[in-house]
Scaffold this motif. Structure first.
Motif, PDB file in Angstrom:
ATOM      1  N   HIS A 116      -2.548  -6.287   5.694  1.00 15.56           N
ATOM      2  CA  HIS A 116      -2.831  -5.172   6.316  1.00 15.56           C
ATOM      3  C   HIS A 116      -3.576  -4.334   5.326  1.00 15.56           C
ATOM      4  O   HIS A 116      -3.325  -4.074   3.983  1.00 15.56           O
ATOM      5  N   PRO A 117      -4.585  -3.542   5.703  1.00 16.13           N
ATOM      6  CA  PRO A 117      -5.583  -2.452   4.814  1.00 16.13           C
ATOM      7  C   PRO A 117      -4.878  -1.480   3.952  1.00 16.13           C
ATOM      8  O   PRO A 117      -5.348  -1.269   2.877  1.00 16.13           O
ATOM      9  N   GLU A 118      -3.630  -1.002   4.492  1.00 16.57           N
ATOM     10  CA  GLU A 118      -3.174  -0.029   3.796  1.00 16.57           C
ATOM     11  C   GLU A 118      -1.998  -0.480   2.920  1.00 16.57           C
ATOM     12  O   GLU A 118      -1.076   0.466   2.159  1.00 16.57           O
ATOM     13  N   LEU A 249       2.735   1.021   0.312  1.00 13.18           N
ATOM     14  CA  LEU A 249       1.456   1.189   0.768  1.00 13.18           C
ATOM     15  C   LEU A 249       0.716   2.073  -0.507  1.00 13.18           C
ATOM     16  O   LEU A 249       1.008   2.523  -1.282  1.00 13.18           O
ATOM     17  N   LYS A 250      -0.687   2.075  -0.238  1.00  8.89           N
ATOM     18  CA  LYS A 250      -1.630   2.497  -0.982  1.00  8.89           C
ATOM     19  C   LYS A 250      -1.413   4.247  -1.180  1.00  8.89           C
ATOM     20  O   LYS A 250      -1.329   4.843  -2.216  1.00  8.89           O
ATOM     21  N   ASP A 251      -1.225   4.754   0.106  1.00  8.94           N
ATOM     22  CA  ASP A 251      -0.610   6.008   0.019  1.00  8.94           C
ATOM     23  C   ASP A 251       0.881   6.211   0.419  1.00  8.94           C
ATOM     24  O   ASP A 251       0.986   6.183   1.674  1.00  8.94           O
ATOM     25  N   ALA A 254       1.737   8.030   3.772  1.00  8.36           N
ATOM     26  CA  ALA A 254       1.249   7.397   5.206  1.00  8.36           C
ATOM     27  C   ALA A 254       2.629   6.852   5.783  1.00  8.36           C
ATOM     28  O   ALA A 254       2.210   6.330   6.623  1.00  8.36           O
ATOM     29  N   LEU A 258       3.163   5.364   9.514  1.00  7.46           N
ATOM     30  CA  LEU A 258       2.864   3.892   9.855  1.00  7.46           C
ATOM     31  C   LEU A 258       4.221   3.213   9.981  1.00  7.46           C
ATOM     32  O   LEU A 258       4.253   1.963  10.611  1.00  7.46           O
TER      33      LEU A 258
END
Length: 422
Positions: A116-118, A249-251, A254, A258
């Motif tokens: 997953h990109p995030e 997560l990156k953020d 978020a 998500l």
């Protein structure tokens, strides 16, 4: 305004400041004290707030996925047997249904989440309540079967190791990393073997390869890590049996958006860190409000102090103002002269305040703090955010300019004849 006029204004302002050095120093010290105390207080308060926030998040995944027992089917199987609604049946000594806690296709979900990109980290987990048996001592707690490398990426397990090495779990077949508080209660050390038993009768002897401490007794006194395969062996479960998935997560902000997306896609209860820690976050909000109240009060008090000092300074210069107006200076010139004095006093006073406040904050950060051998904090937490220092210099100069502008504008409108006669 010409350069010559500006130089004249600056020369008069400098003469006023140097004529009464004690008064000038007093004005600067008023700014210095206010800004210095602001830097010290904001650094200490926000430092403690950040430490408490980080302590909470370092053991909490941004999104945690697990089976929700609250939604388990509680109906009796007899309802599936009855054909007609007119039939009557009774159930005696009903036993609860044996519900599996595992996530179906858990490892496949883990693999999918890793792409997953995030997502920056995924850690599968198999946890269970167990009894720790060491000699005559028996304690209850829980054991978490994890991929220790992935768990370390999410929660910095290696940074919390007190004795031994985290990597030893990868090379020891039946190894365990035990909470330092739990090991102390058992009187067990690295290298000792502990018998682990489950409420359903499964048991296995594990070797302690390391101990860890998070500073949270609710974790350190009950929790241990082992490999997923080891816990599967204790619980007599098949490979691939996991009960939870931790996702970072990156953020982190978020997570709230998500988590419902993950739950809808995989059919597994997904809880974001804000929901899981709602009560704690409420206390953080209250603490932040108190922080802003304290800091605002401090700045307001400092602002009034600066205003009083500047007003007294300008009042002492009334005769000078009368002479200046009598020689052709306008009210605007009077304001400019005293605004230059305010800028000089504010800049040097605020700069000295930043140095003194920063020095005191640094001294506080070196104070050793002892909350027990398992606590992770050894020094008092202080925040040295550059934004606070930039705000400090802006407020110091701005408050001094405002404090100088108001009385100087009033003084500029006074008739010089009345001042001289008075």
């Amino acid at each position: 305004m010409t350069t010559t006029t500006m130089n004249l204004h600056f020369s008069i302002a400098k003469t006023h400041l140097l004529a009464k050095k004690k008064q000038t120093i007093t004005a600067m010290l008023g700014v210095t004290f206010g800004i210095g105390m602001f830097i010290l207080m904001i650094g200490v308060i926000t430092g403690v707030n950040e430490y408490l926030t980080d302590s909470m998040l370092e053991s909490t995944a941004h999104v945690r996925m697990y089976n929700d027992l609250a939604s388990a089917d509680r109906k009796s199987i007899i309802e599936e047997i009855l054909v007609s609604p007119l039939e009557i049946a009774s159930t005696l000594h009903q036993k609860p249904k044996n519900i599996k806690l595992n996530i179906r296709n858990g490892m496949q979900i883990v693999s999918d989440l890793q792409n997953h990109p995030e997502v920056i980290g995924v850690s599968p987990q198999l946890s269970s309540q167990v009894f720790y048996n060491y000699g005559p001592v028996q304690l209850n707690g829980n054991i978490a079967g994890v991929n220790i490398v992935e768990e370390d990426k999410l929660f910095d397990v290696a940074g919390k190791i007190k004795e031994g090495r985290m990597e030893s779990l990868l090379t020891t077949g039946n190894g365990i990393i035990m909470g330092a508080g739990l090991a102390k209660k058992l009187n067990a050390k690295v290298g000792d073997r502990v018998l682990i038993t489950t409420p359903l009768g499964g048991s296995l002897t594990l070797k302690i390869v390391a101990t860890f401490a998070t500073g949270n007794g609710q974790i350190d006194n009950v929790k241990s890590y082992a490999s997923i395969s080891t816990v599967q062996k204790i619980l007599q479960r098949d490979p691939g049996y996991i009960t939870a998935i931790s996702v970072n997560l990156k953020d982190m902000n978020a997570a709230k958006a998500l988590a419902p997306e993950f739950q809808a896609r995989y059919g597994v209860k997904s809880e974001d860190w804000e929901t899981a820690n709602a009560v704690i976050l409420q206390s953080f909000v209250i603490r932040n409000i108190m922080t802003y109240v304290v800091v605002t009060t401090l700045l307001v008090v400092a602002g009034f102090g600066i205003y009083n000092i500047m007003s007294m300074t300008i009042n002492d210069k009334m005769k000078d103002i009368a002479i200046m107006k009598a020689t052709g200076f306008t009210a605007r010139d009077i304001v400019i002269v005293f605004m230059l004095q305010a800028v000089i006093v504010g800049f040097f006073g605020a700069s000295l305040g930043l140095m003194i406040g920063g020095s005191l904050a640094y001294w506080v950060s070196t104070i050793p703090v002892d909350f027990g051998e398992f606590a992770s904090m050894t020094r008092f937490p202080v925040n040295f955010d550059p934004v606070h220092y930039i705000f400090g210099i802006i407020f110091g100069v701005g408050a001094t300019c405002l404090a100088g502008f108001l009385p100087s504008r009033k003084a500029g409108k006074i008739d010089p004849v009345q001042i001289i006669r008075g």
